[in-house]
Design a protein around this motif. Structure first.
Motif, PDB file in Angstrom:
ATOM      1  N   THR A 111      58.157  62.364  23.017  1.00 43.61           N
ATOM      2  CA  THR A 111      59.082  61.326  22.565  1.00 43.61           C
ATOM      3  C   THR A 111      58.444  60.403  21.530  1.00 43.61           C
ATOM      4  O   THR A 111      59.144  59.829  20.694  1.00 43.61           O
ATOM      5  CB  THR A 111      59.562  60.499  23.776  1.00 43.61           C
ATOM      6  N   PHE A 112      57.139  60.256  21.569  1.00 43.19           N
ATOM      7  CA  PHE A 112      56.436  59.318  20.693  1.00 43.19           C
ATOM      8  C   PHE A 112      56.706  59.614  19.214  1.00 43.19           C
ATOM      9  O   PHE A 112      57.106  58.734  18.444  1.00 43.19           O
ATOM     10  CB  PHE A 112      54.933  59.373  20.989  1.00 43.19           C
ATOM     11  N   ALA A 113      56.492  60.857  18.802  1.00 41.13           N
ATOM     12  CA  ALA A 113      56.683  61.219  17.398  1.00 41.13           C
ATOM     13  C   ALA A 113      58.135  61.023  16.973  1.00 41.13           C
ATOM     14  O   ALA A 113      58.413  60.545  15.863  1.00 41.13           O
ATOM     15  CB  ALA A 113      56.248  62.659  17.169  1.00 41.13           C
ATOM     16  N   MET A 200      47.142  62.232  22.610  1.00 46.22           N
ATOM     17  CA  MET A 200      47.659  61.953  21.272  1.00 46.22           C
ATOM     18  C   MET A 200      46.576  61.394  20.360  1.00 46.22           C
ATOM     19  O   MET A 200      46.576  61.648  19.161  1.00 46.22           O
ATOM     20  CB  MET A 200      48.816  60.955  21.356  1.00 46.22           C
ATOM     21  N   ARG A 201      45.650  60.653  20.908  1.00 44.63           N
ATOM     22  CA  ARG A 201      44.605  60.006  20.089  1.00 44.63           C
ATOM     23  C   ARG A 201      43.441  60.955  19.815  1.00 44.63           C
ATOM     24  O   ARG A 201      42.957  61.042  18.687  1.00 44.63           O
ATOM     25  CB  ARG A 201      44.097  58.754  20.812  1.00 44.63           C
ATOM     26  N   TRP A 202      42.961  61.647  20.842  1.00 39.47           N
ATOM     27  CA  TRP A 202      41.755  62.462  20.682  1.00 39.47           C
ATOM     28  C   TRP A 202      41.944  63.924  21.054  1.00 39.47           C
ATOM     29  O   TRP A 202      40.968  64.667  21.111  1.00 39.47           O
ATOM     30  CB  TRP A 202      40.622  61.864  21.528  1.00 39.47           C
ATOM     31  N   ARG A 203      43.173  64.308  21.382  1.00 33.62           N
ATOM     32  CA  ARG A 203      43.530  65.687  21.714  1.00 33.62           C
ATOM     33  C   ARG A 203      42.729  66.193  22.906  1.00 33.62           C
ATOM     34  O   ARG A 203      42.364  65.425  23.805  1.00 33.62           O
ATOM     35  CB  ARG A 203      43.374  66.600  20.504  1.00 33.62           C
ATOM     36  N   THR A 204      42.424  67.480  22.940  1.00 33.40           N
ATOM     37  CA  THR A 204      41.822  68.097  24.127  1.00 33.40           C
ATOM     38  C   THR A 204      40.447  67.510  24.438  1.00 33.40           C
ATOM     39  O   THR A 204      40.098  67.318  25.614  1.00 33.40           O
ATOM     40  CB  THR A 204      41.712  69.617  23.925  1.00 33.40           C
ATOM     41  N   ASN A 205      39.662  67.244  23.419  1.00 30.65           N
ATOM     42  CA  ASN A 205      38.322  66.699  23.650  1.00 30.65           C
ATOM     43  C   ASN A 205      38.389  65.362  24.390  1.00 30.65           C
ATOM     44  O   ASN A 205      37.567  65.079  25.272  1.00 30.65           O
ATOM     45  CB  ASN A 205      37.579  66.522  22.319  1.00 30.65           C
ATOM     46  N   GLY A 206      39.364  64.537  24.030  1.00 37.34           N
ATOM     47  CA  GLY A 206      39.513  63.251  24.708  1.00 37.34           C
ATOM     48  C   GLY A 206      39.861  63.415  26.165  1.00 37.34           C
ATOM     49  O   GLY A 206      39.320  62.707  27.034  1.00 37.34           O
ATOM     50  N   LEU A 207      40.760  64.360  26.467  1.00 34.04           N
ATOM     51  CA  LEU A 207      41.111  64.606  27.868  1.00 34.04           C
ATOM     52  C   LEU A 207      39.929  65.142  28.656  1.00 34.04           C
ATOM     53  O   LEU A 207      39.735  64.771  29.825  1.00 34.04           O
ATOM     54  CB  LEU A 207      42.274  65.605  27.952  1.00 34.04           C
ATOM     55  N   LEU A 208      39.143  66.013  28.048  1.00 36.74           N
ATOM     56  CA  LEU A 208      37.973  66.566  28.740  1.00 36.74           C
ATOM     57  C   LEU A 208      36.967  65.465  29.067  1.00 36.74           C
ATOM     58  O   LEU A 208      36.416  65.417  30.178  1.00 36.74           O
ATOM     59  CB  LEU A 208      37.321  67.648  27.881  1.00 36.74           C
ATOM     60  N   VAL A 209      36.730  64.576  28.105  1.00 36.16           N
ATOM     61  CA  VAL A 209      35.779  63.475  28.339  1.00 36.16           C
ATOM     62  C   VAL A 209      36.311  62.538  29.415  1.00 36.16           C
ATOM     63  O   VAL A 209      35.574  62.126  30.331  1.00 36.16           O
ATOM     64  CB  VAL A 209      35.521  62.706  27.030  1.00 36.16           C
ATOM     65  N   ALA A 210      37.613  62.189  29.340  1.00 33.17           N
ATOM     66  CA  ALA A 210      38.202  61.299  30.345  1.00 33.17           C
ATOM     67  C   ALA A 210      38.168  61.937  31.731  1.00 33.17           C
ATOM     68  O   ALA A 210      37.882  61.258  32.726  1.00 33.17           O
ATOM     69  CB  ALA A 210      39.648  60.967  29.958  1.00 33.17           C
ATOM     70  N   SER A 211      38.438  63.241  31.805  1.00 29.09           N
ATOM     71  CA  SER A 211      38.386  63.940  33.097  1.00 29.09           C
ATOM     72  C   SER A 211      36.965  63.968  33.650  1.00 29.09           C
ATOM     73  O   SER A 211      36.752  63.764  34.856  1.00 29.09           O
ATOM     74  CB  SER A 211      38.912  65.373  32.946  1.00 29.09           C
ATOM     75  N   ALA A 212      36.000  64.194  32.771  1.00 30.46           N
ATOM     76  CA  ALA A 212      34.597  64.227  33.210  1.00 30.46           C
ATOM     77  C   ALA A 212      34.171  62.866  33.748  1.00 30.46           C
ATOM     78  O   ALA A 212      33.505  62.787  34.798  1.00 30.46           O
ATOM     79  CB  ALA A 212      33.705  64.648  32.047  1.00 30.46           C
ATOM     80  N   ILE A 213      34.565  61.805  33.064  1.00 31.22           N
ATOM     81  CA  ILE A 213      34.219  60.456  33.531  1.00 31.22           C
ATOM     82  C   ILE A 213      34.856  60.179  34.885  1.00 31.22           C
ATOM     83  O   ILE A 213      34.212  59.626  35.790  1.00 31.22           O
ATOM     84  CB  ILE A 213      34.651  59.399  32.496  1.00 31.22           C
ATOM     85  N   SER A 214      36.116  60.568  35.044  1.00 32.75           N
ATOM     86  CA  SER A 214      36.811  60.354  36.320  1.00 32.75           C
ATOM     87  C   SER A 214      36.142  61.106  37.448  1.00 32.75           C
ATOM     88  O   SER A 214      35.953  60.568  38.553  1.00 32.75           O
ATOM     89  CB  SER A 214      38.282  60.788  36.194  1.00 32.75           C
ATOM     90  N   ILE A 215      35.760  62.352  37.184  1.00 31.83           N
ATOM     91  CA  ILE A 215      35.102  63.160  38.219  1.00 31.83           C
ATOM     92  C   ILE A 215      33.758  62.557  38.598  1.00 31.83           C
ATOM     93  O   ILE A 215      33.392  62.491  39.785  1.00 31.83           O
ATOM     94  CB  ILE A 215      34.932  64.612  37.729  1.00 31.83           C
ATOM     95  N   ILE A 216      33.001  62.096  37.600  1.00 31.51           N
ATOM     96  CA  ILE A 216      31.694  61.482  37.876  1.00 31.51           C
ATOM     97  C   ILE A 216      31.862  60.245  38.747  1.00 31.51           C
ATOM     98  O   ILE A 216      31.091  60.024  39.695  1.00 31.51           O
ATOM     99  CB  ILE A 216      30.984  61.136  36.548  1.00 31.51           C
ATOM    100  N   PRO A 270      50.789  60.962  15.484  1.00 30.40           N
ATOM    101  CA  PRO A 270      51.439  62.207  15.932  1.00 30.40           C
ATOM    102  C   PRO A 270      50.988  63.380  15.071  1.00 30.40           C
ATOM    103  O   PRO A 270      50.934  63.284  13.853  1.00 30.40           O
ATOM    104  CB  PRO A 270      52.930  61.929  15.736  1.00 30.40           C
ATOM    105  N   ARG A 271      50.648  64.466  15.742  1.00 29.43           N
ATOM    106  CA  ARG A 271      50.221  65.667  15.018  1.00 29.43           C
ATOM    107  C   ARG A 271      50.909  66.880  15.626  1.00 29.43           C
ATOM    108  O   ARG A 271      51.188  66.910  16.822  1.00 29.43           O
ATOM    109  CB  ARG A 271      48.706  65.847  15.102  1.00 29.43           C
ATOM    110  N   GLY A 272      51.158  67.845  14.814  1.00 31.66           N
ATOM    111  CA  GLY A 272      51.820  69.046  15.283  1.00 31.66           C
ATOM    112  C   GLY A 272      50.874  69.971  15.994  1.00 31.66           C
ATOM    113  O   GLY A 272      49.691  69.801  16.003  1.00 31.66           O
TER     114      GLY A 272
END
Length: 272
Positions: A111-113, A200-216, A270-272
Motif C-alpha cells: 500500500t505504501f507505494a 522497504m528501507r534495506w530490503r532482505t539484508n535489513g530483515l536478516l540483520v534485524a532477525s539476527a539481532i532479535s535472535i541474539i 518504494p522499489r519494484g
C-alpha cells in the motif's frame, strides 16, 4: 483579440475542496482528512482485512470442535475431564494475531507505494496506517471478547473445550478481555509494520540483520535466566502479573515498534 484577453483576465471560481477536478495534493490543507484517506486505503479491501481471516478462524474452530467431539466420544469420567482441561492451553486462536502481523507487513510493502502515487506524504500514510491498525485491533478485540463469552456461556461449545478462554487470555471482566485481545492485536500489527518498513528501507539484508539481532537478544535472555537459575522468578512474575499484566507490558515493544517504523519508513523509497 479582445475576447481572448478578457477571458484570460477573468479569475476562475475556486473549486470545492475534494471535488473530482481538485485532486488531493501534498499542499491541500486538510491533514486530518488525508490521514483518514490513508487509513481507508488499508481498510478498503474487506475480504483481506475481515472476511478471509474470519473464515479461516471459523475453519480452525470447526477443527477444534471435531477434536473435542472425538475426545468426548472416546473418553469417560475423569479421563475426559482431564483431556478437555488440557485444551485450556490451546493456541488455536493465535492464527488471527499472526494475521495482523501479515496485514502490517502488507501495508508497508504494497500500500505504501500506491499511497505515494496518490500524493500522500510518508507521514500521512503512516499515521493513517496506524489509525487503521488501531481500528482493526479494537474491532477484532470486540469480536474475540464476544466469542470468549459465548464459549463460556455454552460450557466450551457444549464439549468443555477452550479456544477463546485459554489461560493466555484469562476469564476476567469484559474490559480485561477486551484489553488483552486489543493490545495483543496491536503488538502483532506494529511488529509487522516495523518489519515491513525495514524491508522497504534495506530490503532482505535489513530483515536478516534485524532477525539476527532479535535472535541474539532472545538467546541472551534465555542464557541469562539459565545461568543465574532464575527461571522460577520468571514463572512467579507471570503468575503474579496475570494475563492483563503480561499483556500490558506488550505496550512497550508495541510503541517502540510503531516509532521505529515511522522513522524507518520516512527514509524508505518504494522499489519494484
Amino acid at each position: 483579440m479582445t475576447t481572448a484577453s478578457s477571458t484570460q483576465g477573468t479569475p476562475r471560481a475556486p473549486q470545492a475542496a475534494g471535488s473530482p477536478s481538485s485532486p488531493v495534493t501534498a499542499g491541500n490543507p486538510q491533514p486530518l482528512k488525508r490521514i483518514w484517506n490513508a487509513a481507508r486505503l488499508n481498510l478498503i479491501n474487506k475480504w483481506t482485512v475481515y472476511w478471509i481471516p474470519l473464515m479461516i478462524l471459523t475453519f480452525i474452530w470447526l477443527i477444534n470442535m471435531l477434536i473435542w467431539w472425538i475426545i468426548a466420544a472416546n473418553t469417560t469420567g475423569s479421563d475426559r475431564q482431564d483431556a478437555l482441561d488440557g485444551t485450556q492451553w490451546s493456541g488455536a486462536s493465535f492464527y488471527i494475531f499472526v494475521y495482523m502481523l501479515v496485514i502490517g507487513v502488507g501495508a508497508m510493502n504494497m500500500t505504501f507505494a500506491y499511497a505515494l502515487g496518490l500524493s500522500l506524504t510518508r507521514r500521512e500514510f503512516y499515521l493513517g496506517s496506524t489509525l487503521a491498525f488501531l481500528l482493526l485491533s479494537v474491532s477484532y478485540g470486540v469480536i474475540l471478547t464476544l466469542l470468549s463469552y459465548v464459549e463460556e456461556w455454552t460450557n466450551g461449545w457444549g464439549f468443555g473445550g477452550h479456544m477463546f478462554t485459554s489461560v493466555y487470555f484469562g476469564t476476567g471482566e469484559v474490559w480485561q478481555r477486551l484489553f488483552i485481545f486489543t493490545v495483543a492485536m496491536m503488538f502483532f500489527a506494529f511488529i509487522g509494520t516495523v518489519s515491513g518498513a525495514i524491508f522497504m528501507r534495506w530490503r532482505t539484508n535489513g530483515l536478516l540483520v534485524a532477525s539476527a539481532i532479535s535472535i541474539i537478544l532472545i538467546v541472551g535472555a534465555v542464557a541469562l535466566f539459565t545461568l543465574t537459575q532464575t527461571w522460577h522468578l520468571v514463572g512467579e512474575w507471570f503468575v503474579a502479573s496475570g494475563p492483563q499484566g503480561v499483556v500490558a507490558w506488550l505496550l512497550v515493544p508495541t510503541v517502540l515498534s510503531a516509532l521505529a517504523g515511522y522513522f524507518i519508513l520516512s527514509r524508505a523509497t518504494p522499489r519494484g
